[in-house]
Write an enzyme that holds these catalytic residues in place. Structure first.
Site, short mmCIF file in Angstrom:
data_model
loop_
_atom_site.label_atom_id
_atom_site.label_comp_id
_atom_site.label_asym_id
_atom_site.label_seq_id
_atom_site.Cartn_x
_atom_site.Cartn_y
_atom_site.Cartn_z
N SER A 109 47.26 32.83 46.97
CA SER A 109 46.55 34.28 47.49
C SER A 109 47.66 35.50 47.97
O SER A 109 48.80 35.12 48.47
CB SER A 109 45.61 34.15 48.37
OG SER A 109 45.03 35.39 48.99
N TYR A 132 45.03 41.69 44.83
CA TYR A 132 44.11 42.86 44.92
C TYR A 132 44.81 44.01 44.62
O TYR A 132 46.08 44.09 44.56
CB TYR A 132 43.55 42.88 46.42
CG TYR A 132 42.96 41.64 47.01
CD1 TYR A 132 41.76 41.44 46.57
CD2 TYR A 132 43.79 40.83 47.73
CE1 TYR A 132 41.05 40.35 47.02
CE2 TYR A 132 42.92 39.57 48.15
CZ TYR A 132 41.42 39.41 47.90
OH TYR A 132 41.02 38.21 48.17
N THR A 158 41.94 40.02 41.43
CA THR A 158 40.47 39.80 42.04
C THR A 158 39.61 41.21 41.85
O THR A 158 40.31 42.20 42.45
CB THR A 158 40.45 39.29 43.49
OG1 THR A 158 40.91 37.86 43.65
CG2 THR A 158 38.95 39.31 44.08
N LYS A 254 39.27 37.95 38.25
CA LYS A 254 38.42 36.95 38.86
C LYS A 254 37.33 37.71 39.67
O LYS A 254 37.59 38.90 40.36
CB LYS A 254 39.19 36.27 39.99
CG LYS A 254 38.24 35.32 41.03
CD LYS A 254 39.40 34.69 41.67
CE LYS A 254 38.57 33.57 42.63
NZ LYS A 254 37.66 34.15 43.47
N HIS A 278 32.61 35.27 44.45
CA HIS A 278 33.42 35.12 45.49
C HIS A 278 32.82 34.19 46.51
O HIS A 278 33.03 34.51 47.85
CB HIS A 278 33.70 36.44 46.25
CG HIS A 278 35.19 36.74 46.88
ND1 HIS A 278 36.25 37.06 46.18
CD2 HIS A 278 35.39 36.35 47.99
CE1 HIS A 278 37.25 37.05 46.82
NE2 HIS A 278 36.91 36.75 47.93
#
Length: 381
Positions: A109, A132, A158, A254, A278
């Protein structure tokens, strides 16, 4: 309770709860608002029955699959999750090592606590970098370039988190990074001294994917402010299309949930999508990924790889998703509880049990490989 007493998802969750301070456990465990979607994610699998075939000669079972060009030995992978060294001091190092041992893919991440470059150097199994979309377009390009430099092949953007979900458990405890705990939250840390000693005496907590670009230290920025101030809610399909072209390799979104968005993802050249709400942590009341899977596979399954995550606790859950056309299934809380319970041995035990469950269940279904799992083997209540 010890690691050897953990035989399923719920056992790992109980042991994690014993090991972690309550605010940390609630960060993993909780969802948005009334946590309706959090509960429905697992319940959705219970509304689907398996219809097994017998006498099929299944002495050998092949669990391997290929996802976005990455060959993996299991049809499950370890989804990218944030802040893993808060749950166990090994953090992503334990996760990546366990994934390598079982020959499957793992994700790192943007809010990870070990650098993607270190993990890519140490481990040969496929690594996905999740990030992100920031207001600063130069920052987005810099983070993609850093992933390229680390040898990562697959980018995962995401798209369901342009703002943070309303996670009321965190609000009650005051959980944030850096810590801004309520008095009740502070008291909970005092009840878990072993966790506190590991946090204070081992490697200093950091967010290496972001530290090179953003000041995340001290009073500068909490995780909540990161979502509300740094991420760009104006992100649109044109922005993502430019990123897909800039990356030039397998690109995954995602957080897709609608057929319309799945078609748009295929149109801009995405290699895959993850159907995801999520983990019930963003929009409460959202439909579950499993319930959306069939219609999205019917719409775009011939154009890209479809994956799902959310609520996966058993090997039978994995088989149901594969039978509807998912190429692979992401695990989140399933391995985070195991990580919190016992570090790398915990994640390995969880993966060993999941592998055994999937293998046994495939034999009982009368299939020798995951390609033989088809929708006709399912009935919905």
């Amino acid at each position: 309770m010890r690691l050897n007493d953990c035989h399923n998802f719920h056992d790992f969750r109980r042991l994690a709860r014993r090991r972690l301070p309550r605010p940390i456990f609630d960060y993993i465990d909780g969802g948005a608002d009334d946590e309706l979607t959090l509960r429905r994610n697992s319940e959705s699998f219970a509304r689907c029955d398996l219809v097994p075939n017998v006498l099929r000669g299944v002495s050998e079972v092949d669990l391997s699959t290929t996802v976005m060009g990455q060959k993996i030995d299991l049809p499950v992978y370890l989804s990218p999750t944030a802040l893993q060294r808060l749950f166990h001091h090994w953090g992503e190092r334990a996760t990546a090592a366990a994934a390598e041992r079982f020959g499957t893919m793992f994700g790192v991440s943007s809010l990870g606590t070990v650098s993607m470059a270190e993990l890519s150097t140490r481990h040969s199994t496929p690594q996905v970098y999740q990030f992100y979309f920031h207001r600063d377009r130069g920052l987005n390009s810099a983070m993609m370039q850093a992933a390229k430099d680390s040898g990562i092949n697959v980018m995962m953007l995401t798209v369901d988190s342009i703002t943070g979900g309303n996670r009321e458990r965190d609000l009650r405890s005051g959980f944030s990074i850096p810590f801004r705990l309520t008095p009740a939250g502070i008291a909970q840390f005092g009840l878990k001294p072993a966790w506190g000693l590991n946090y204070l005496l081992r490697e200093k907590f950091s967010l290496p994917q972001l530290d090179a670009h953003i000041d995340m230290k001290g009073d500068a920025l909490t995780i909540g402010r990161y979502f509300t101030e740094m991420l760009d809610p104006s992100m649109n399909w044109d922005d993502v299309a430019r990123m897909v072209a800039e990356w030039g390799g397998p690109f995954c979104l995602k957080g897709i949930m609608s057929v319309e968005d799945a078609r748009s993802a295929a149109d801009i050249g995405c290699a895959g999508i993850v159907l995801s709400n999520h983990g019930g942590r963003q929009l409460d009341g959202s439909r579950t990924a499993f319930d959306q899977l069939d219609e999205i596979v019917q719409a775009v399954g011939d154009r890209m790889d479809i994956m799902i995550d959310g609520g996966v606790q058993r090997g039978t859950h994995v088989l149901k998703a594969l039978a509807l056309g998912a190429k692979a299934v992401g695990l989140g809380r399933a391995y985070l509880y195991a990580l919190a319970a016992a570090g790398q041995p915990g994640v390995e035990r969880m993966l060993a049990q999941m592998t055994a469950e999937i293998t046994r269940d495939m034999r009982l279904m009368g299939v020798r490989n995951i390609r033989e799992l088809i929708p006709q083997m399912l009935r919905f209540r």
